[in-house]
Design a protein around this motif. Structure first.
Motif, PDB file in Angstrom:
ATOM      1  N   HIS B 352       0.835  -1.200   0.000  1.00 26.22           N
ATOM      2  CA  HIS B 352       0.000   0.000   0.000  1.00 26.22           C
ATOM      3  C   HIS B 352       0.874   1.256   0.000  1.00 26.22           C
ATOM      4  O   HIS B 352       0.677   2.172  -0.799  1.00 26.22           O
ATOM      5  N   GLU B 353       1.868   1.255   0.889  1.00 24.14           N
ATOM      6  CA  GLU B 353       2.820   2.367   0.952  1.00 24.14           C
ATOM      7  C   GLU B 353       3.450   2.606  -0.412  1.00 24.14           C
ATOM      8  O   GLU B 353       3.510   3.734  -0.901  1.00 24.14           O
ATOM      9  N   GLU B 354       3.887   1.532  -1.006  1.00 25.60           N
ATOM     10  CA  GLU B 354       4.598   1.640  -2.279  1.00 25.60           C
ATOM     11  C   GLU B 354       3.675   2.228  -3.350  1.00 25.60           C
ATOM     12  O   GLU B 354       4.096   3.058  -4.147  1.00 25.60           O
ATOM     13  N   GLN B 355       2.408   1.792  -3.305  1.00 30.00           N
ATOM     14  CA  GLN B 355       1.450   2.332  -4.297  1.00 30.00           C
ATOM     15  C   GLN B 355       1.238   3.826  -4.075  1.00 30.00           C
ATOM     16  O   GLN B 355       1.210   4.603  -5.027  1.00 30.00           O
ATOM     17  N   LEU B 356       1.140   4.210  -2.792  1.00 25.53           N
ATOM     18  CA  LEU B 356       0.961   5.636  -2.500  1.00 25.53           C
ATOM     19  C   LEU B 356       2.166   6.431  -2.995  1.00 25.53           C
ATOM     20  O   LEU B 356       2.023   7.473  -3.634  1.00 25.53           O
ATOM     21  N   TRP B 357       3.351   5.905  -2.701  1.00 30.26           N
ATOM     22  CA  TRP B 357       4.572   6.611  -3.133  1.00 30.26           C
ATOM     23  C   TRP B 357       4.589   6.746  -4.646  1.00 30.26           C
ATOM     24  O   TRP B 357       4.894   7.815  -5.184  1.00 30.26           O
ATOM     25  N   SER B 358       4.276   5.677  -5.334  1.00 30.21           N
ATOM     26  CA  SER B 358       4.423   5.758  -6.790  1.00 30.21           C
ATOM     27  C   SER B 358       3.334   6.650  -7.380  1.00 30.21           C
ATOM     28  O   SER B 358       3.583   7.356  -8.360  1.00 30.21           O
ATOM     29  N   LEU B 359       2.171   6.655  -6.727  1.00 29.61           N
ATOM     30  CA  LEU B 359       1.125   7.573  -7.184  1.00 29.61           C
ATOM     31  C   LEU B 359       1.586   9.021  -6.990  1.00 29.61           C
ATOM     32  O   LEU B 359       1.455   9.859  -7.881  1.00 29.61           O
ATOM     33  N   TYR B 360       2.158   9.268  -5.815  1.00 32.55           N
ATOM     34  CA  TYR B 360       2.634  10.625  -5.523  1.00 32.55           C
ATOM     35  C   TYR B 360       3.703  11.038  -6.518  1.00 32.55           C
ATOM     36  O   TYR B 360       3.706  12.163  -7.027  1.00 32.55           O
ATOM     37  N   ARG B 361       4.600  10.094  -6.804  1.00 32.09           N
ATOM     38  CA  ARG B 361       5.685  10.430  -7.739  1.00 32.09           C
ATOM     39  C   ARG B 361       5.144  10.724  -9.132  1.00 32.09           C
ATOM     40  O   ARG B 361       5.654  11.589  -9.830  1.00 32.09           O
ATOM     41  N   SER B 362       4.081   9.978  -9.528  1.00 31.04           N
ATOM     42  CA  SER B 362       3.569  10.229 -10.886  1.00 31.04           C
ATOM     43  C   SER B 362       2.747  11.503 -10.922  1.00 31.04           C
ATOM     44  O   SER B 362       2.713  12.184 -11.939  1.00 31.04           O
ATOM     45  N   LEU B 363       2.087  11.846  -9.798  1.00 31.60           N
ATOM     46  CA  LEU B 363       1.266  13.056  -9.795  1.00 31.60           C
ATOM     47  C   LEU B 363       2.120  14.310  -9.634  1.00 31.60           C
ATOM     48  O   LEU B 363       1.879  15.332 -10.265  1.00 31.60           O
ATOM     49  N   TYR B 364       3.078  14.224  -8.746  1.00 32.72           N
ATOM     50  CA  TYR B 364       3.882  15.414  -8.441  1.00 32.72           C
ATOM     51  C   TYR B 364       5.370  15.086  -8.574  1.00 32.72           C
ATOM     52  O   TYR B 364       6.079  15.001  -7.571  1.00 32.72           O
ATOM     53  N   PRO B 365       5.827  14.865  -9.771  1.00 34.35           N
ATOM     54  CA  PRO B 365       7.230  14.413  -9.926  1.00 34.35           C
ATOM     55  C   PRO B 365       8.241  15.414  -9.359  1.00 34.35           C
ATOM     56  O   PRO B 365       9.214  15.007  -8.725  1.00 34.35           O
ATOM     57  N   ASP B 366       7.987  16.709  -9.535  1.00 36.68           N
ATOM     58  CA  ASP B 366       8.971  17.702  -9.066  1.00 36.68           C
ATOM     59  C   ASP B 366       9.077  17.706  -7.549  1.00 36.68           C
ATOM     60  O   ASP B 366      10.156  17.659  -6.987  1.00 36.68           O
ATOM     61  N   GLU B 367       7.891  17.749  -6.896  1.00 36.74           N
ATOM     62  CA  GLU B 367       7.894  17.757  -5.443  1.00 36.74           C
ATOM     63  C   GLU B 367       8.549  16.488  -4.899  1.00 36.74           C
ATOM     64  O   GLU B 367       9.303  16.520  -3.924  1.00 36.74           O
ATOM     65  N   ALA B 368       8.249  15.369  -5.541  1.00 35.13           N
ATOM     66  CA  ALA B 368       8.805  14.099  -5.068  1.00 35.13           C
ATOM     67  C   ALA B 368      10.327  14.118  -5.161  1.00 35.13           C
ATOM     68  O   ALA B 368      11.023  13.645  -4.266  1.00 35.13           O
ATOM     69  N   ALA B 369      10.821  14.713  -6.266  1.00 36.90           N
ATOM     70  CA  ALA B 369      12.277  14.775  -6.418  1.00 36.90           C
ATOM     71  C   ALA B 369      12.897  15.657  -5.341  1.00 36.90           C
ATOM     72  O   ALA B 369      13.971  15.386  -4.842  1.00 36.90           O
ATOM     73  N   HIS B 370      12.140  16.703  -4.962  1.00 38.83           N
ATOM     74  CA  HIS B 370      12.701  17.623  -3.960  1.00 38.83           C
ATOM     75  C   HIS B 370      12.611  17.079  -2.546  1.00 38.83           C
ATOM     76  O   HIS B 370      13.295  17.540  -1.659  1.00 38.83           O
ATOM     77  N   LEU B 371      11.698  16.108  -2.342  1.00 40.71           N
ATOM     78  CA  LEU B 371      11.467  15.629  -0.978  1.00 40.71           C
ATOM     79  C   LEU B 371      12.717  14.973  -0.391  1.00 40.71           C
ATOM     80  O   LEU B 371      12.892  14.925   0.808  1.00 40.71           O
ATOM     81  N   ASP B 372      13.582  14.432  -1.255  1.00 44.30           N
ATOM     82  CA  ASP B 372      14.825  13.868  -0.767  1.00 44.30           C
ATOM     83  C   ASP B 372      14.575  12.651   0.140  1.00 44.30           C
ATOM     84  O   ASP B 372      15.290  12.406   1.096  1.00 44.30           O
TER      85      ASP B 372
END
Lengths: 308, 403
Positions: B352-372
């Motif tokens: 579930h976590e992994e799905q949430l992460w990958s959804l977040y990454r696909s929706l907000y790629p820039d923010e995800a990259a900045h989250l570090d």
């Protein structure tokens, strides 16, 4: 004249050979901003030699060379280790390692009181160039007499071989050395193996420093690795010419330094001789000073200085 | 052992205690000034300074021997050493600023030629045959054995004065080390502060000559600061730790050298500080080797745990022995590699976590990259609640499959 042959010929040749060899390698060290590698390695030769003496109990040349070589390897390895594992700046890492190892050497020397066996800190620093006497060199004809030649101090042959080896290395590896000195990223991209060349260069520096250490002490080695090449760098923008200049400077300081140290005091009325190694080092510094003041390419941009 | 204990507790005689105190003060000031020099990335300048003292020492000896018949007066020797070291420093500065040569070449050139000149002068003194030259080579590797109490007092007082000076100037030094331009706009004379820093380094070197010798004084200005750097990221704390390290080194070195007659003080001081350095390199909690290895191992097991759980959720077979061991340790699988109920629950959570992460990454790629973040932490710890709600809704809504 026989005096010259017996007392001065061998030290002079040894000094010249060492100076030329060091200056040759120094060109690349100065360009790569690695000048102080020679400094670090020649400081740790003493601990290596002391350790090998304590282990083997002899002062045989081979044991000493191996000891110094191992010490140099340990030093380089420790510098790299501290640099990468501790994330310490490279010059500081170098300072940490070579001072600690040198301190260890001095401690071992004093602890075991090995000073009795012609091995002491002063000898390590200034060398014993003057003691390289050729007892059989009684006449010019001795130069062609195999029996007399066999009596030449062994240091002469050693430094000659090292000089030859370094010369071969520089000639064979000229292109990778040059490319790596100016642009190591480009060197890697054209497969000139900058890492391998770097390593070989450091090994050559170590071998030269160790061979020279025995004959002339460390101070002359450090001076010769840096000063002639640095002075030559201020004379020209062309690397081939720079190497040539450095050789000329090295030759002048070795010959003139030796003569001044040996005969200079006599000219002004003192019956003594000064340290030849120290004098050679001082002279090459003087040459560098002149180059800094008048060298045609002394400015940072490398061009001719403004007429002002 | 007994002798050492007595020296350690300052009860081995007035002179030894005095020398010990002097060496401790020297260690403190060397460590402090060395820290600023290290921050300025010019550690090896002190190598040039210390070697450059030799000709001055020898010239001072010659002059004093000619004038007063006694060349071993310490203050005179110190002045000579200081003058020639200043000349060397001036040389390094000018060569590296005015010519195209790098600072390394400047340092090496000054160091070797001035030292060579010093060696020439030593041989000249030996030829002069004046008295009192026996102790001169002590300045190469240091000797406190025959130190007069007046000399020890002089060294101690000078070191104390330097210590106070460095302490008062610490803020200006820091500003110049970190942001010279900002310092200029604040009206701080950067050039002058820089020179002052180097002059203080020079003074420490000259004072330390008699204690550690001119080749090894470098170590006292380099090793304690590097040691301090392991324990903190705050510059003033680093200076303080370097000073403590220098004090300890001086204390240990001098007391150790009293164990046996003829033991040189300089090398023992340097080896003590190196021991402190090596210890810090190993066990420092921030940058030490052991801390780094532990952090690496922890990271590795976390990755293996997550990958193992994901594989369990997808009903894939696991072969990697480390993964199996980690899962077994958490009791997520049985000995025969069959998942336990707890393991299955954890696997569902992980997926579930992994799905949430990958959804977040696909929706907000820039923010995800900045989250570090590497996606190993619980996602609800990294993202705000409203974002979590949005992600959960998107994950379960039929819209997602349509889009």
């Amino acid at each position: 004249m026989a005096d010259f042959l017996m007392l001065s010929l061998v030290p002079l040749v040894v000094a010249v050979t060492i100076s030329l060899t060091c200056a040759l390698l120094g060109n690349f060290l100065v360009l790569r901003r690695q000048s102080l590698i020679g400094d670090a390695i020649s400081h740790v030769a003493l601990p290596g030699i002391v350790a090998s003496f304590l282990i083997t109990g002899t002062l045989a040349a081979s044991a000493m060379m191996i000891g110094a070589g191992v010490a140099a390897l340990v030093t380089v390895a420790m510098i790299e280790l501290i640099k990468h594992l501790g994330r310490v700046e490279s010059s500081a890492a170098m300072g940490v390692v070579f001072t600690a190892i040198f301190a260890l050497g001095v401690l071992m020397l004093e602890w075991n009181d090995a000073s009795g066996v012609h091995l002491d800190v002063e000898h390590a620093l200034y060398g014993n160039l003057e003691s390289l006497i050729w007892f059989e060199g009684v006449h010019w004809s001795s130069l062609f007499d195999p029996k007399a030649l066999a009596d030449l101090p062994p240091q002469l042959a050693r430094v000659a071989w090292v000089g030859l080896m370094v010369l071969t290395f520089v000639v064979v590896a000229w292109r990778p050395l040059v490319v790596g000195s100016f642009d190591s990223a480009f060197a890697a991209s054209i497969q000139a193996r900058p890492v391998l060349t770097d390593l070989l260069l450091v090994i050559m520096v170590a071998i030269t420093a160790i061979a020279a250490f025995d004959a002339v002490g460390s101070i002359i080695v450090i001076a010769m690795f840096i000063c002639p090449a640095a002075a030559a760098r201020l004379m020209t923008n062309h690397l081939g010419k720079q190497v040539a200049w450095s050789q000329v400077f090295a030759l002048i300081s070795a010959v003139l330094g030796y003569v001044l140290a040996g005969y200079g005091p006599g000219w002004i009325g003192f019956e003594a001789s000064l340290s030849a190694a120290g004098m050679i080092a001082s002279l090459t510094g003087l040459i560098l000073l002149l180059a800094c003041l008048f060298g045609p390419h002394r400015r940072r941009d490398g061009g001719q200085p403004a007429s002002a | 052992m007994d002798v050492w204990l007595r020296a350690l507790t300052f009860s081995a005689g007035y002179n030894t205690s005095l020398v010990t105190l002097g060496a401790m003060l020297l260690g403190a000031s060397a460590g402090m000034i060395g820290s600023f020099i290290l921050l300025r990335k010019r550690s090896l300048v002190s190598d040039a300074i210390s070697h450059a003292t030799l000709p001055g020492l020898m010239l001072a000896f010659i002059v004093m021997a000619a004038l007063f018949d006694n060349g071993r007066w310490l203050p005179g020797l110190m002045i000579g050493a200081g003058l020639s070291a200043a000349f060397g420093l001036w040389g390094v500065q000018n060569i590296s600023e005015r010519t195209r040569l790098g600072e390394d070449a400047a340092i090496g050139a000054v160091l070797s030629t001035l030292f060579g000149l010093g060696v020439v002068l030593i041989t000249a003194i030996q030829a002069m045959n004046t008295g009192g030259q026996a102790g001169l080579t002590d300045y190469l590797v240091g000797s406190t054995a025959g130190m007069l109490s007046g000399e020890a007092q002089l060294i101690g007082v000078c070191a104390l004065v330097l210590l106070i000076a460095i302490f008062m100037l610490r803020r200006q030094f820091l500003l110049v080390c970190f942001d010279a331009e900002y310092a200029t706009t604040n009206g701080i004379p950067v050039q002058r502060i820089d020179t002052l820093m180097l002059m203080l380094l020079l003074a420490v070197t000259v004072i330390g000559l008699k204690v550690t010798g001119l080749i090894l004084i470098v170590a006292l200005t380099i090793i304690p600061p590097v040691t301090g750097r392991f324990w903190t990221d705050r510059p003033l704390q680093m200076v303080a730790i370097a000073a403590i390290c220098g004090v300890l080194a001086g204390y240990l070195g001098v007391t150790l050298s009293s164990v046996r007659t003829g033991l040189p003080t300089g090398p023992l001081i340097v080896l003590s500080t190196f021991a402190l350095f090596a210890l810090s390199l190993l066990i420092s909690p921030r940058r030490g080797i052991i801390a780094m290895l532990v952090a690496h191992y922890r990271f590795k097991t976390r990755v293996h745990l997550r990958q193992g759980l994901l594989a369990m959720a997808r009903r894939e077979a696991i072969y990697d022995t480390l993964t199996l061991r980690v899962l077994r340790r958490h009791d997520f699988i049985r000995r025969d590699h069959v998942p336990t109920p707890a393991g299955l629950a954890a696997a569902r959570d992980a997926e579930h976590e992994e799905q949430l992460w990958s959804l977040y990454r696909s929706l907000y790629p820039d923010e995800a990259a900045h989250l570090d973040h590497l996606g190993l932490e619980p996602i609800s710890d990294c993202l705000p609640p409203d974002m979590m709600m949005l992600l959960e809704l998107r994950l379960h809504s039929p819209l997602r499959s349509a889009s």
